[in-house]
Design a protein around this motif. Structure first.
Motif, PDB file in Angstrom:
ATOM      1  N   GLU A 105       0.826  -1.216   0.000  1.00  0.00           N
ATOM      2  CA  GLU A 105       0.000   0.000   0.000  1.00  0.00           C
ATOM      3  C   GLU A 105       0.854   1.257   0.000  1.00  0.00           C
ATOM      4  N   ARG A 106       1.960   1.235   0.735  1.00  0.00           N
ATOM      5  CA  ARG A 106       2.840   2.403   0.774  1.00  0.00           C
ATOM      6  C   ARG A 106       3.503   2.629  -0.579  1.00  0.00           C
ATOM      7  N   ARG A 107       3.903   1.542  -1.199  1.00  0.00           N
ATOM      8  CA  ARG A 107       4.631   1.668  -2.465  1.00  0.00           C
ATOM      9  C   ARG A 107       3.698   1.994  -3.626  1.00  0.00           C
ATOM     10  N   PHE A 108       2.472   1.438  -3.588  1.00  0.00           N
ATOM     11  CA  PHE A 108       1.526   1.646  -4.685  1.00  0.00           C
ATOM     12  C   PHE A 108       0.206   2.184  -4.127  1.00  0.00           C
ATOM     13  N   PRO A 109       0.182   3.448  -3.702  1.00  0.00           N
ATOM     14  CA  PRO A 109      -0.993   3.966  -2.983  1.00  0.00           C
ATOM     15  C   PRO A 109      -2.270   3.976  -3.807  1.00  0.00           C
ATOM     16  N   LEU A 110      -2.184   4.078  -5.130  1.00  0.00           N
ATOM     17  CA  LEU A 110      -3.393   4.021  -5.965  1.00  0.00           C
ATOM     18  C   LEU A 110      -3.624   2.613  -6.496  1.00  0.00           C
ATOM     19  N   ALA A 111      -2.579   1.958  -6.927  1.00  0.00           N
ATOM     20  CA  ALA A 111      -2.751   0.614  -7.490  1.00  0.00           C
ATOM     21  C   ALA A 111      -3.309  -0.357  -6.454  1.00  0.00           C
ATOM     22  N   PHE A 112      -2.954  -0.168  -5.187  1.00  0.00           N
ATOM     23  CA  PHE A 112      -3.425  -1.090  -4.149  1.00  0.00           C
ATOM     24  C   PHE A 112      -4.948  -1.081  -4.033  1.00  0.00           C
ATOM     25  N   PRO A 113      -5.619   0.079  -3.861  1.00  0.00           N
ATOM     26  CA  PRO A 113      -7.089   0.031  -3.797  1.00  0.00           C
ATOM     27  C   PRO A 113      -7.715  -0.381  -5.116  1.00  0.00           C
ATOM     28  N   LEU A 114      -7.046  -0.114  -6.235  1.00  0.00           N
ATOM     29  CA  LEU A 114      -7.592  -0.571  -7.515  1.00  0.00           C
ATOM     30  C   LEU A 114      -7.555  -2.103  -7.585  1.00  0.00           C
ATOM     31  N   ALA A 115      -6.531  -2.696  -6.992  1.00  0.00           N
ATOM     32  CA  ALA A 115      -6.492  -4.164  -6.931  1.00  0.00           C
ATOM     33  C   ALA A 115      -7.618  -4.686  -6.051  1.00  0.00           C
ATOM     34  N   LEU A 116      -7.882  -3.994  -4.931  1.00  0.00           N
ATOM     35  CA  LEU A 116      -9.005  -4.389  -4.079  1.00  0.00           C
ATOM     36  C   LEU A 116     -10.327  -4.204  -4.820  1.00  0.00           C
ATOM     37  N   LEU A 117     -10.417  -3.151  -5.619  1.00  0.00           N
ATOM     38  CA  LEU A 117     -11.618  -2.938  -6.424  1.00  0.00           C
ATOM     39  C   LEU A 117     -11.837  -4.120  -7.369  1.00  0.00           C
ATOM     40  N   ALA A 118     -10.753  -4.580  -7.988  1.00  0.00           N
ATOM     41  CA  ALA A 118     -10.874  -5.727  -8.896  1.00  0.00           C
ATOM     42  C   ALA A 118     -11.392  -6.954  -8.157  1.00  0.00           C
ATOM     43  N   VAL A 119     -10.902  -7.160  -6.932  1.00  0.00           N
ATOM     44  CA  VAL A 119     -11.389  -8.288  -6.124  1.00  0.00           C
ATOM     45  C   VAL A 119     -12.866  -8.096  -5.793  1.00  0.00           C
ATOM     46  N   GLY A 120     -13.240  -6.864  -5.403  1.00  0.00           N
ATOM     47  CA  GLY A 120     -14.632  -6.587  -5.050  1.00  0.00           C
ATOM     48  C   GLY A 120     -15.582  -6.757  -6.221  1.00  0.00           C
ATOM     49  N   LEU A 121     -15.103  -6.464  -7.415  1.00  0.00           N
ATOM     50  CA  LEU A 121     -15.972  -6.583  -8.594  1.00  0.00           C
ATOM     51  C   LEU A 121     -16.316  -8.037  -8.897  1.00  0.00           C
ATOM     52  N   LEU A 122     -15.531  -8.971  -8.393  1.00  0.00           N
ATOM     53  CA  LEU A 122     -15.865 -10.384  -8.601  1.00  0.00           C
ATOM     54  C   LEU A 122     -17.212 -10.712  -7.974  1.00  0.00           C
ATOM     55  N   SER A 123     -17.478 -10.169  -6.783  1.00  0.00           N
ATOM     56  CA  SER A 123     -18.783 -10.398  -6.157  1.00  0.00           C
ATOM     57  C   SER A 123     -19.827  -9.428  -6.697  1.00  0.00           C
ATOM     58  N   ARG A 124     -19.392  -8.238  -7.088  1.00  0.00           N
ATOM     59  CA  ARG A 124     -20.336  -7.268  -7.680  1.00  0.00           C
ATOM     60  C   ARG A 124     -21.020  -7.868  -8.904  1.00  0.00           C
ATOM     61  N   TYR A 125     -20.255  -8.608  -9.723  1.00  0.00           N
ATOM     62  CA  TYR A 125     -20.809  -9.201 -10.941  1.00  0.00           C
ATOM     63  C   TYR A 125     -21.147 -10.685 -10.764  1.00  0.00           C
ATOM     64  N   ASP A 126     -21.284 -11.101  -9.490  1.00  0.00           N
ATOM     65  CA  ASP A 126     -21.711 -12.466  -9.165  1.00  0.00           C
ATOM     66  C   ASP A 126     -20.769 -13.537  -9.694  1.00  0.00           C
ATOM     67  N   LEU A 127     -19.495 -13.185  -9.896  1.00  0.00           N
ATOM     68  CA  LEU A 127     -18.516 -14.188 -10.292  1.00  0.00           C
ATOM     69  C   LEU A 127     -18.067 -15.007  -9.090  1.00  0.00           C
TER      70      LEU A 127
END
Length: 854
Positions: free
Chosen positions: A674-696
């Motif tokens: 998170e310290r090294r990639f302050p934007l990429a880190f939450p975007l990676a979490l977003l990608a994980v969250g979208l798996l349930s958002r789209y019922d995958l």
């Protein structure tokens, strides 16, 4: 265009490649050889261009900052070092000196921000480095240092410390501080390694890294030794530790003797050192074998330097004067001063000293630390020594009008004042003694004497009631002290460093905006000293601006209550998960991993405790809820059909999300990522969250729709710094929101709210509703909890009355919870000002609730 300097003089910067594959920089992420470091430095030097320009570096203890610093030196660009964690300081110095280039840390490559293609400055050929004088960070007065100064001091330090290629120094001090920078310069000169970190010595991870990277030394200021005692340093197994250095202020002789003897027993040396920014760093050192025998001495001059003592009229001891190749060129107070050559040949230290027969020098006081009160000359250092003999840690300041003394910990001020008056010979009325939880300190660990002197300032009138508009700029510290229950607010503190969170942020921002007349966009991470007022307006403002997240929370909770009352229907709850993620990133991801984890757990508790307490009451008073509601598990074990048991689903989902991200951020690898990639880190979490958002992926909950992806979007919004990054997060929001609800209006509401967080820092509010808006936002969690029991009783009477009563009841519960939690926190840790901070104000994500289950 100015002449290039003789770059060979900065040999530690220009000669990196000669050390080949030896490890130069060791971090928790890997190792960088001297060859690799040299290549990175050459790349950035090429980007800076051949024409000499004035550069400012926002410096942190990271590889990018190190590369930027070395690149500026090797390319001949004078560089001004500024602490990266103080944006107000950076802004003030940029405004004062108008640099041509600003360097910042990036994601593995320094960011080179060109403010103009050439230069508008006349830069002296010898000028290499500009540093703030000790204790004056942010002041336009700078120390001008040459390449010769840097090389000579690095060589002297490396010589008396015996630094060799196998040594590795852990960076315990900021590189923007001359002491911390001298560690870097002297080790690079000898091809030694730097264990580069911004971790504190109180963090177990620091010592893990220290052992893992086989560090052999670290630097300390007097306050560091207090921290070492707290973490049990004396018992640590550090087999490769060769020496510890101490500077940055006087360490009490008994402490010097204690640590020197500890080092003798444990196999390492203690080097007590003496210096100043004006001497590039070091002027004297005390040989380790003499430390226990002569703990009050500063030692002998560094190689290449000499001392003399000039008489001072009326005093037995004279002023210490230093001469050597590391003495600065002079001061700069304006950009025109950067063209000046040497204006100083020797350094008058301002210290009173004596020379012992064996050649050791001892500093016995400060010329500037003498005040004349009622005709008596008072040595402020002697005042501190009198109290130290009584076992009292103290700091003394004053003027010819009187003496003010801060004493640490619970003390009897009247008794100590009587003792001082007797021993110093002053009238009792000429001195004040003020107990404080901790002595105020600068970022370097030195005592903040102006803050001590300020204790004697006439007390301002009590803060007015929150409905008044009389709060002035001098009340900033008291606003923080009241809102966060922190009596120890100092000039270098920020809202976030004082453990402020999103609901205390509401209360503080509303009051500060009125006190200062405005609020900078990043006021929550701006030091208190930099929160300056604007001139008072003569005309009354009809419209006030409040932070977007505050307005969204206040409007959302009102809409939620109105929707439940069926006054109108406008569903806003899911937007508040984005606000929760936004605030989590802003308030819960600063500082080191373990203190941050403690803060996250405290904030989580400030959601859970009032929620469980109220739901338990609702469970006892009604038949609508079960024990699963009380323990916030209905979302996991609750019924499939929509019943009243789902009223509190929002709190449950919020707690689940916060538990998950808190557990994740407790992992060292996640913290580093998170310290090294302050934007990429939450975007990676977003990608994980979208798996349930789209019922995958099935999240495993019976009813509520997935919300983690919305939280991650808010987190990413807070981490978006550039226009390109905001555009990226905006596009992700606009792509992922459609189709989530069966209501276009709800989808537009969610997307619009996220875009507001991204692009609009503040929203207009009628001036008369500013405080009301802040209170509603601060009490949003409590309004959500209480309205379920309030509005059903009053809807038959009047829907409007039901809404108003629900809002009032929630604000009242908020006030009650603030008082109770604050009292409990103080009772549990009466002497601790960190464990209960913010306990009265809610949580970082305790926002409003939802209109009802979907």
């Amino acid at each position: 265009m100015t002449t290039q300097p003789h770059l060979a003089r900065s040999s530690f910067a220009a000669g990196l490649a000669r050390h080949g594959e030896r490890p130069a920089v060791l971090t928790d992420r890997g190792v960088l050889s001297y060859r690799e470091l040299s290549e990175r430095v050459d790349d950035v030097a090429a980007r800076l261009g051949p024409q000499r320009r004035l550069a400012v570096l926002a410096a942190a203890n990271d590889v990018d900052s190190l590369v930027g610093y070395l690149a500026a030196l090797t390319a001949g660009h004078p560089v001004l070092l500024v602490p990266a964690d103080k944006p107000g300081v950076l802004d003030s110095l940029v405004a004062a000196y108008d640099p041509d280039v600003v360097l910042r840390s990036g994601d593995g490559t320094p960011v080179v921000e060109e403010r103009r293609p050439g230069t508008r400055h006349e830069l002296h050929p010898d000028l290499a480095l500009l540093l703030s004088t000790s204790g004056s960070t942010g002041s336009p007065k700078l120390v001008r240092l040459s390449h010769e100064n840097l090389a000579a001091n690095a060589e002297a330090i490396a010589q008396y410390l015996g630094i060799g290629p196998d040594d590795r120094a852990a960076t315990t001090l900021p590189m923007s501080y001359c002491y911390g920078l001298s560690v870097i310069n002297s080790h690079l000169l000898r091809g030694a390694g730097l264990v580069l970190t911004d971790l504190s010595v109180v963090d177990p991870c620091f010592w893990e890294l220290f052992r893992e990277r086989r560090a052999t030394s670290f630097a300390a200021v007097p306050y560091t030794f207090e921290l070492l005692e707290r973490v049990g340093f004396a018992e640590m197994d550090l087999p490769r530790l060769r020496y510890v250095t101490q500077a940055g202020g006087r360490l009490a002789p008994e402490k010097v003797r204690h640590w020197a003897r500890l080092g003798q027993r444990r196999g390492w040396d203690l080097f007590v050192m003496y210096g100043a920014t004006e001497a590039t760093a070091r002027m004297a050192y005390l040989p380790p074998d003499l430390a226990a025998e002569h703990p009050g001495c500063i030692g002998v001059p560094v190689p290449g330097g000499t001392f003399r003592i000039d008489p001072v009229e009326g005093l037995d001891d004279g002023e210490l004067v230093y001469t050597g190749p590391n003495v600065m060129l002079g001061y700069a107070e304006h950009p025109a001063d950067l063209a000046a050559g040497r204006s100083v040949e020797e350094l008058r230290t301002g210290d009173l000293a004596r020379r012992h027969p064996g050649g050791l020098y001892e500093v016995v006081g400060r010329r500037s630390r003498f005040v004349k009160i009622v005709g008596l000359r008072v040595d402020l250092g002697q005042v501190e020594r009198v109290l130290a003999d009584l076992g009292v840690t103290a700091a003394a300041a004053g003027s010819d009008e009187g003496l003010v003394v801060a004493v640490e910990g619970p003390q009897e001020p009247d008794l100590l004042a009587k003792v001082l008056a007797r021993d110093v010979g002053l009238p009792r009325t000429a001195l004040e003694v003020h107990p404080v939880a901790q002595l105020p300190r600068l970022a370097t660990g030195k005592v903040d004497y102006p803050a001590v002197a300020a204790l004697a300032a006439p007390r301002a009138a009590p803060l007015p009631a929150r409905g008044n508009a009389a709060e002035g700029p001098q009340d900033v510290k008291r606003i923080f002290a009241e809102v966060l229950e922190r009596p120890d607010v100092g000039d270098d503190d920020t809202f976030v460093s004082l453990d402020g969170d999103s609901l205390s942020y509401v209360a503080a921002s509303v009051r500060l905006e009125q006190a200062l007349g405005h609020l900078p966009p990043d006021w929550h991470v701006t030091p208190v000293r930099d929160l300056a007022p604007r001139p008072a307006r003569t005309r009354r403002r009809l419209v006030s601006f409040l932070e977007t997240s505050i307005v969204l929370r206040a409007v959302a909770i009102v809409c939620i209550v109105c929707t439940h009352v069926e006054l109108f229907t406008f569903q806003t709850a899911h937007l508040l998960f984005a606000v929760a993620g936004y605030n989590f990133a802003r308030f819960q991801l600063s500082g080191e991993r373990l203190p941050r984890l403690r803060r996250q757990l405290r904030s989580l508790g400030r959601i859970v405790v009032p929620s469980v307490a109220f739901i338990a009451v609702a469970y006892l008073l009604t038949d609508d809820y079960t024990l699963a509601n009380v323990v916030l598990l209905n979302g996991i074990v609750g019924p499939q059909e929509l019943t009243s048991q789902w009223h509190f689903w929002f709190v449950e989902m919020l707690v689940y999300v916060l538990v998950a991200v808190t557990a994740l951020m407790a992992l060292p690898w996640a913290d580093r990522a998170e310290r090294r990639f302050p934007l990429a880190f939450p975007l990676a979490l977003l990608a994980v969250g979208l798996l349930s958002r789209y019922d995958l992926v099935d999240p495993g909950l019976p009813k509520p729709a997935p919300v983690f992806w919305i939280f991650a979007l808010g987190w990413a919004a807070a981490r978006s710094r550039t226009t390109l990054q905001r555009c990226l997060v905006s596009a992700l929001a606009l792509l992922s929101v459609p189709g989530y609800f069966d209501s276009a209006l709800r989808e537009v509401t969610l997307a619009a709210g996220i875009l507001l967080l991204l692009w609009v820092p503040a929203l207009p509010v009628p001036a008369g509703l500013r405080r009301l808006t802040g209170r509603l936002a601060a009490a949003s969690l409590y309004i959500y909890l209480t309205h379920w029991l309030v509005y059903p009783v009053l809807v038959p009477v009047s829907p409007v009355l039901a809404v108003v009563a629900s809002l009032v009841a929630g604000v009242a519960y908020w006030a009650l919870a603030a008082r109770v939690l604050g009292a409990v926190g103080r009772a549990r840790a009466p002497g601790d000002t960190t464990g209960t901070a913010g306990a009265t104000t809610g949580s970082p994500a305790a926002v409003a609730a939802t209109p009802g289950p979907r």
